[in-house]
Design an enzyme around this catalytic site. Sequence first.
Site, PDB file in Angstrom:
ATOM      1  N   LYS A 192      55.688  22.800  33.420  1.00 30.36           N
ATOM      2  CA  LYS A 192      54.598  23.421  34.199  1.00 30.36           C
ATOM      3  C   LYS A 192      55.166  23.944  35.509  1.00 30.36           C
ATOM      4  O   LYS A 192      55.989  23.261  36.164  1.00 30.36           O
ATOM      5  CB  LYS A 192      53.537  22.357  34.464  1.00 30.36           C
ATOM      6  CG  LYS A 192      52.263  22.856  35.155  1.00 30.36           C
ATOM      7  CD  LYS A 192      51.263  21.694  35.299  1.00 30.36           C
ATOM      8  CE  LYS A 192      49.941  22.151  35.907  1.00 30.36           C
ATOM      9  NZ  LYS A 192      49.002  21.013  36.061  1.00 30.36           N
ATOM     10  N   SER A 240      44.424  21.915  34.379  1.00 26.53           N
ATOM     11  CA  SER A 240      45.156  23.058  34.876  1.00 26.53           C
ATOM     12  C   SER A 240      46.459  23.329  34.105  1.00 26.53           C
ATOM     13  O   SER A 240      47.073  24.369  34.301  1.00 26.53           O
ATOM     14  CB  SER A 240      45.482  22.880  36.358  1.00 26.53           C
ATOM     15  OG  SER A 240      46.266  21.740  36.558  1.00 26.53           O
ATOM     16  N   SER A 293      44.111  17.226  34.292  1.00 29.52           N
ATOM     17  CA  SER A 293      44.849  18.454  33.996  1.00 29.52           C
ATOM     18  C   SER A 293      45.864  18.403  32.875  1.00 29.52           C
ATOM     19  O   SER A 293      46.386  19.445  32.494  1.00 29.52           O
ATOM     20  CB  SER A 293      45.517  18.979  35.267  1.00 29.52           C
ATOM     21  OG  SER A 293      44.517  19.458  36.142  1.00 29.52           O
TER      22      SER A 293
END
Lengths: 99, 488
Positions: free
Chosen positions: B79, B154, B178
């Site tokens: 990420k 997210s 997330s």
Amino acid sequence: MITEEDIKKVATLSRLGLTQTELKSATKDVGNILDHFSAIQHIDTVGVPAADETGALANTAREDVVRSEQLATHADLLANAPATDKGQIKVPAVFTDVE
Amino acid sequence: MSEQTPRTILTSRELLENKTLTAQELVQEHVDVMQTWEPNVHAFLQSFADDALAQAKISDQNIQAGNAGPLAGIPIAIKDNICTTQGKTTAASKMLENFRAQYDATVITRLTKAGAVIIGKTNLDEFAMGSSTEFSAFGATKNPWDVSRVPGGSSGGSAVAVAVGESLGALGTDTGGSIRHPAGFCNVVGVKPTYGRVSRFGAIAYGSSLDQIGPFARTVKDTALLLQIIAGHDDLDATSASVNVPNYLDWCGKDIQGLKVGVPKEFLNEDINPEVKTVIEQAIADIQALGAIIVPVSLPLTSAGIAVYYLLAKAEASSNVSRYDGLRFSGPKVESGNLMDHYLDTRGQGFGPEVKRAILMGTYALSAGYYDAWYKQACKVRTLITREYEQVFKDVDVVVGPVSSETAFKFGSKTNDPLAMYMADALTVPVSVAGVPAISVPAGFTKEGLPVGLQVVAPHFKEEIMFQVAHKYEQSQEWWKRTPKLVN
């Protein structure tokens, strides 16, 4: 009820530029959200310690020595700054004659 | 739906070790999948394909020499709010569009030491603030099961990368859901470790008392392996725990006969999508059929979770993003004269709408006159929520429920309603507030073909029990084998 004045104040405190449109929608959104969240005021917390005072992990310390893998050159550390001068980060004047 | 059983980290490692496949072939396969899928899903912000193939060559040498690490040759996606010296680390924000980290996050060092091949950086909601990946400054990621829908957030990019087979594993961050949320929306496994289990050194901070880096993979066992490698104390993170890391893999395969599985009534309330409820109730029945004892429990403060979480998270976030001044790390180009205008313009242009809302709400909750009623009160209710979990875990070994009360929603359906977007995390945030670990595991699909994730929550530093239950359940079903089909 949150006002535009309240939002303007915190925007200034947090150095955040907002357009008029953003100011209006932020006032509405933040107001709406906080209204919804105000329910937590009714939860009885008399005598309850705040979570960061429960002493789970406190005063973690280590020896103040530099580890070789953390060393970086001056150039590396300044590489992301948009404006530098003689090895220092250049910024607009903090103190000026204007108020 | 794909007919073949998809690759996993563990099965791929076997193929590499018995020389059925080389690491270069394996990584090339994944680079090819990226080529095919990226135009449809935009899971990645940066591809490290060339470096990955070069790294795979080294993996092959190590495998030949017999000194391959546990992740040798395995492509892993990261990420883009986790610092890598490779490429850029943008946090999907214009503020960090050109930022190059000078050091690797500890988790990256640990992964690469284990032989992992970092294949690219994945998309996220800007600064990890969001539940749909729609708040990325560089375009949203699409749900491969239905490209008109969000992948969750997210860590949407990481979840999708694993779901479509662009990588065999991925790292994400979970502050309020997330990792778990997009895992549930994309039919993959995602783990939020206990707060302090994994070092946050190198993770761009959102909510420092909540953030955890965690793994995504196709199977529970794969995530157990990844967690094994990244978990453990780190001198560079003063909030990382000195608690011993058990051999999580050993716990995958243990019987769950007699284990007590709590089902909080608040997790299956009237707001839930009826199809999600059906899937979860079936999953609970399946767990019971494996010998576990289902115990109805109650976590009354669940509904307070959203308010507590967002007040804490946004307060901490407002503090964490105050470092972005466009002076030490570059932000958007501005033409302002004085310092104040420079700050206002840089931050006004560099941050997206959700980050701005976070800053405003957080600063307000922390400001003089409001601190006690908002931030401090949230800290106190946090203690109560944590106690509630500690109490329930005296009666049961784990707690289960849906990851989300709904399935992947349509693009644009919540972006104009911030509160509705926040409510998407209602079932994941209380877990974050308490700091306990949780996993999202594929539990089935709705009639529309949308995935549903089962959340399994364990006590602090008891990830092994969470893996034990989740693995047993997963292997009794075939949900994890389903992969999305490419629709052109």
